[in-house]
Every structure is written in structure tokens, then in C-alpha cells.
Design a protein around this motif. Structure first.
Motif, PDB file in Angstrom:
ATOM      1  N   THR A  84     -26.626 -11.600   9.813  1.00 17.45           N
ATOM      2  CA  THR A  84     -25.529 -11.153   8.959  1.00 17.45           C
ATOM      3  C   THR A  84     -24.242 -11.731   9.543  1.00 17.45           C
ATOM      4  N   ARG A 103     -21.631 -10.227  10.532  1.00 13.39           N
ATOM      5  CA  ARG A 103     -21.237  -9.454  11.699  1.00 13.39           C
ATOM      6  C   ARG A 103     -22.015  -9.886  12.948  1.00 13.39           C
ATOM      7  N   GLU A 104     -23.314 -10.026  12.782  1.00 13.69           N
ATOM      8  CA  GLU A 104     -24.136 -10.435  13.912  1.00 13.69           C
ATOM      9  C   GLU A 104     -23.742 -11.824  14.417  1.00 13.69           C
ATOM     10  N   ASP A 111     -20.596 -11.695  16.316  1.00 15.67           N
ATOM     11  CA  ASP A 111     -20.803 -11.163  17.659  1.00 15.67           C
ATOM     12  C   ASP A 111     -21.381 -12.225  18.593  1.00 15.67           C
ATOM     13  N   GLN A 122     -14.043 -12.672  15.639  1.00 14.27           N
ATOM     14  CA  GLN A 122     -13.934 -11.542  14.734  1.00 14.27           C
ATOM     15  C   GLN A 122     -14.562 -11.915  13.384  1.00 14.27           C
ATOM     16  N   PRO A 123     -15.029 -10.909  12.654  1.00 13.17           N
ATOM     17  CA  PRO A 123     -15.681 -11.187  11.374  1.00 13.17           C
ATOM     18  C   PRO A 123     -14.879 -12.078  10.410  1.00 13.17           C
ATOM     19  N   THR A 145     -16.136 -15.504   8.570  1.00 11.84           N
ATOM     20  CA  THR A 145     -16.121 -15.716   7.110  1.00 11.84           C
ATOM     21  C   THR A 145     -15.597 -17.121   6.807  1.00 11.84           C
ATOM     22  N   GLN A 186     -24.371  -5.721   2.950  1.00 12.93           N
ATOM     23  CA  GLN A 186     -24.621  -6.826   3.861  1.00 12.93           C
ATOM     24  C   GLN A 186     -25.043  -8.110   3.153  1.00 12.93           C
TER      25      GLN A 186
END
Lengths: 143, 143
Positions: free
Chosen positions: B52, B54-55, B58, B63-64, B68, B91
Motif C-alpha cells: 500500500t 503507506r507501507e 514507510d 511521508q505518504p 503519492t 486502501q
DNA sequence: CACGATACTTAGCCTAGCTAATGAGCATGG
DNA sequence: CCATGCTCATTAGCTAGGCTAAGTATCGTG
């Protein structure tokens, strides 16, 4: 895992390690503090005494216009001074101001705090490995 | 020069070495090629299969919103596909496309060429030092 | 003294980061 | 069974840091 490595696979591993490491260190920066690039330029000026923009750009491995920007930021904050070259009207001499030296010392420590703590947790052997790696990386960067 | 080092002095040395090294490697990028960050994200997607945003953010230590953007660039070029998560409508699943995998292999080699040549000139011991340092840096970055 | 070379800057572009705010979907407690 | 609060992703908007190309001033030399 640290057996024989081909240059290709090492290149990939090294690239990934360094990009993530850089991001992590960047995140540790307090807001309003000097950035990575600014601190690096200021360090070079302290080390080498005084340099022209071209020389500083070469040391920092960036193009002259990029250095103009970075030095501009430092000058705004009064940390670096531009003085005319004594004999060559085209050139400029860059040097850290007294305030630059003072601010440098303080920020440098604060800036490195997170990293120093992390490094302190490593074994002496690991630190030695990193020290030697840093030397090699500097050499490769100069190539 | 690689004698006992304090964590503080090593932090400074390491930071400087890495910033210069990164810039040098960045300069070696052919125009129109994938950037550092794009390639790194694509690598992670290949390694981990599908993630995803987010993953992936990380893993990449950003940062997300930053992820993006990077994924957006890769998607534009058809190298990565966004598919909806089967059970959680919030998600998204990111995965490299076939073209992504193909382009990756080609660009990866071209991208690393300069670096691989430099590394090839080092001694096996130096390469080993860098390999071990990369491992340590990854670990520190994860902290 | 004119003209090419050099040094720095300006202009303009792009990527890569960030935070704050938004919107959509989930999950849970009353 | 739905209101409320959380999580996920994205959008908006900012800054810094890179680059190339072009401009401007100065130097040096034929």
C-alpha cells in the motif's frame, strides 16, 4: 552476507542504503535549522578558509548556480560574507562570518545529535567500518 | 585515519561523505531516465511484491504525500499500477507492471553503470567495507 | 583595443521533501 | 443501526535543491 560482492550488486545495495539513510537523517532536522546542503557548504568554508563560488561548488559537487542559491541563503542569515577578489573583478571570495562560525558550532552539534546517538549504539568495529566507508565514498565522489 | 572515532566526529564525516556521494551519483543520471527516488520505490515494489502507499512510504522513509507524488510519476509511465484493495475501500494496492519490471531491469543497469565502474576499481577489501557499511546504514536508517 | 574566455548570477524549469487540510471508507459504542 | 471518530490516500501549497541556458561583467591576449 558480507561475502564476495560483485560491483553491480554492491552498487544497488549501496544506492538504496544511502538514499534511505539520507532521508532518515534529513527527517531528524529541527525546523528552522540549517539544511543539509547549507551546513555542508558552511563546513567546507570553515575547513578551507575562504573559497570562490566555483571552488566551493567543485568541493560540494554541485553546479555553480546551485551554489549561488545555497550561499544566498547563508548570506541572508549573515553566516557567510561575499567580498570582492583583490585582483580579479570577476571573482568573489566567500568566507564564514564570526556569526557563521558561532552558529555553525551550535547547529552542527544539534544537527548531529540524533545521528551521534545512533552511532554511539554501534560497536567500535561498526563505527570503524563506517569511518573507512566514508573515506572511500569521498574518494569515489571525487572521481 | 581510521583509528578510534567518537560518534560525534564520525557523524560529521559520514554526513559530508554521503551528501557529496549522493550528488555525484545523481549527476551520473542520463536525462529522461528514472530518478533516484523513483528507482528506489520501484525496487521496493519488486522486492516486496505489492504494497500500500503507506507501507511503501514507510519502507522508503518518506511521508505518504511524498510517495503519492513519486508513485504518480511511475504510474504516468505505466510502470506501476494502482488497484483497489479487495476488502478495505480506503486502501490501494501498488504493484509494478510487466513493463515496470522490464524497464526496471534495463534502467537499473544503465543507472548503476557509472557507479559499478567506480566500485570495480576498488580493492575487494574496500568493496567489502562498503557492503558492510551499507548494511549498517540500512539498520541505522530503520531506527 | 577588440574579441574570446572565464566567473558569477539570473531566469526558468523540475524533483523531492514537508505540513495541513480534505474526502472517503471503516469500525465501534451507545 | 447509525453517529462519531479513526485511518488511508490524496490534494493543496510551500520550501529547498538540483539542473541548463542565457546574461553580464571582467580579464587577458593577439
Amino acid at each position: 552476507m558480507t561475502t564476495e560482492r560483485t560491483a553491480e550488486s554492491l552498487a544497488k545495495t549501496l544506492r538504496d542504503a544511502i538514499i534511505r539513510f539520507s532521508r532518515r537523517v534529513r527527517q531528524a532536522r529541527p525546523v528552522g535549522d540549517l539544511t543539509f546542503s547549507q551546513l555542508s557548504a558552511l563546513t567546507s568554508l570553515q575547513l578551507h578558509g575562504a573559497l570562490t563560488p566555483r571552488e566551493l561548488a567543485d568541493v560540494e559537487r554541485v553546479q555553480p548556480p546551485t551554489m549561488t542559491k545555497i550561499v544566498g541563503k547563508l548570506e541572508e542569515r549573515g553566516l557567510v560574507a561575499r567580498t570582492p577578489h583583490p585582483t580579479d573583478g570577476r571573482q568573489v571570495i566567500l568566507a564564514a562570518t564570526d556569526e557563521g562560525r558561532a552558529v555553525y558550532a551550535v547547529h552542527e552539534d544539534a544537527r548531529n545529535e540524533w545521528l551521534a546517538v545512533q552511532l554511539d549504539r554501534l560497536t567500535p568495529e561498526e563505527r570503524d567500518t563506517l569511518a573507512r566507508a566514508a573515506e572511500i565514498l569521498q574518494r569515489v565522489a571525487r572521481a
